[in-house]
Design a protein around this motif. Sequence first.
Motif, short mmCIF file in Angstrom:
data_model
loop_
_atom_site.label_atom_id
_atom_site.label_comp_id
_atom_site.label_asym_id
_atom_site.label_seq_id
_atom_site.Cartn_x
_atom_site.Cartn_y
_atom_site.Cartn_z
N LEU A 85 0.83 -1.20 0.00
CA LEU A 85 0.00 0.00 0.00
C LEU A 85 0.87 1.26 0.00
N PRO A 86 0.28 2.43 -0.24
CA PRO A 86 1.08 3.66 -0.28
C PRO A 86 1.53 4.14 1.09
N PHE A 87 1.25 3.38 2.11
CA PHE A 87 1.77 3.68 3.44
C PHE A 87 2.28 2.37 4.05
N LYS A 88 3.02 2.48 5.11
CA LYS A 88 3.62 1.29 5.72
C LYS A 88 3.49 1.36 7.23
N LEU A 89 3.17 0.24 7.83
CA LEU A 89 3.16 0.14 9.29
C LEU A 89 4.51 -0.41 9.74
N VAL A 90 5.24 0.39 10.48
CA VAL A 90 6.58 0.01 10.93
C VAL A 90 6.51 -0.39 12.39
N ASP A 91 6.77 -1.64 12.67
CA ASP A 91 6.73 -2.17 14.03
C ASP A 91 8.13 -2.08 14.65
N VAL A 92 8.20 -2.24 15.96
CA VAL A 92 9.49 -2.12 16.65
C VAL A 92 10.45 -3.23 16.26
N ASN A 93 9.92 -4.38 15.83
CA ASN A 93 10.78 -5.53 15.52
C ASN A 93 11.06 -5.69 14.04
N GLU A 94 10.58 -4.76 13.22
CA GLU A 94 10.71 -4.90 11.77
C GLU A 94 12.05 -4.40 11.28
N GLN A 95 12.65 -5.16 10.35
CA GLN A 95 13.90 -4.74 9.72
C GLN A 95 13.58 -3.71 8.63
N LEU A 96 14.20 -2.54 8.70
CA LEU A 96 13.96 -1.50 7.71
C LEU A 96 14.80 -1.75 6.46
N THR A 97 14.23 -1.43 5.31
CA THR A 97 14.94 -1.58 4.04
C THR A 97 15.42 -0.23 3.55
N GLY A 98 16.18 -0.25 2.45
CA GLY A 98 16.63 1.00 1.87
C GLY A 98 15.49 1.89 1.44
N ALA A 99 14.40 1.27 0.96
CA ALA A 99 13.23 2.04 0.52
C ALA A 99 12.58 2.78 1.68
N ASP A 100 12.74 2.24 2.89
CA ASP A 100 12.12 2.87 4.05
C ASP A 100 12.74 4.23 4.39
N LYS A 101 13.93 4.48 3.86
CA LYS A 101 14.58 5.76 4.13
C LYS A 101 13.83 6.92 3.47
N ARG A 102 12.95 6.59 2.52
CA ARG A 102 12.16 7.62 1.86
C ARG A 102 10.93 8.01 2.67
#
Length: 317
Positions: free
Chosen positions: A30-47
């Motif tokens: 989806l055009p938004f993302k739910l980021v949890d405390v245990n989730e590994q962030l990707t390079g795309a998440d830096k945007r």
Amino acid sequence: MTSYVIKSDISEKQLEADVASFLGWCSTGLPFKLVDVNEQLTGADKRLDVAIPVYIQFKKSTGLKQLPRAIGKTKASGKRRSNESKLQKVRRFRRDHMLSDDPSLYFQLRRKAETADDLQHNVLLSHNRPGLSYAIYVAPTYLTRREFNEELTKGPRFVNPWEMRQWSLHSDFAEMYWLSRYDRQPFLRNHVSITPHERVANHNHYYAFSTAGDEVSWHSPEVLEGRHSRLSDFMSIRARELLSGEATSAPEEIIEHISEITAGFAEVPIQQFLFGETPLEQLQSYGRWLNKSWGIRQILLCANREDLSSLFLRTSY
């Protein structure tokens, strides 16, 4: 355990893990993302440069059998005692105010830890600052692990909870918009979300509600209006804030906001708990500290401003 209490076999750890996992699934693609405390962030998440923090205390529900009501000329049973228990007062309050109670559900605030300076409820309350961050209690509207697992896995679990629709006012104009389908998710519909509403001096307080997730009461007695909803409704409203452009806080701004909040209960400056190269990673590290120290789960609803602005461009046909 008194005879009018209906116990639950759902654990709060199971509730927290499964609801957080389900919410993560709901944001896939989806055009938004739910980021949890245990989730590994990707390079795309830096945007991701806009976020809405949601702080959740998961509570298992316990049931209360109905206190008999008056029928015709027959008086209501249950004579009031001078040493009446807190739960009996909950039953009486719901009966006397004609709230759904066949049965009703409730949870008690968590007892203050020996090493803590404040109650968990007050810490959760301090994170509820609408427009910047939100804090809620989440509890199921059923009492058995069997029902919980059935709702978690049954359809339409694998139906995308959001879809793009086209709305046309007349033949030469159309507008694209996002339509929430959270109300088709039985699992999220069957969880109540309750906003903490006042500070307390001890844990001897109860939130009670119906098996439909409404008619919420608070003891010391009060009927709460407008401070609760189904979890599906709550998340739908938060996502609309992102999709409509109402939410504008950047992760950097949220960290400053959190520093102000934690000044009231953290013994050391919050910067000591912020780890990571990016503000989003630092927010995740704060969430891990908050969960470990206070049992409160942080979920970040994030998006990219540029991507969001391109969703609502009106198009003539």
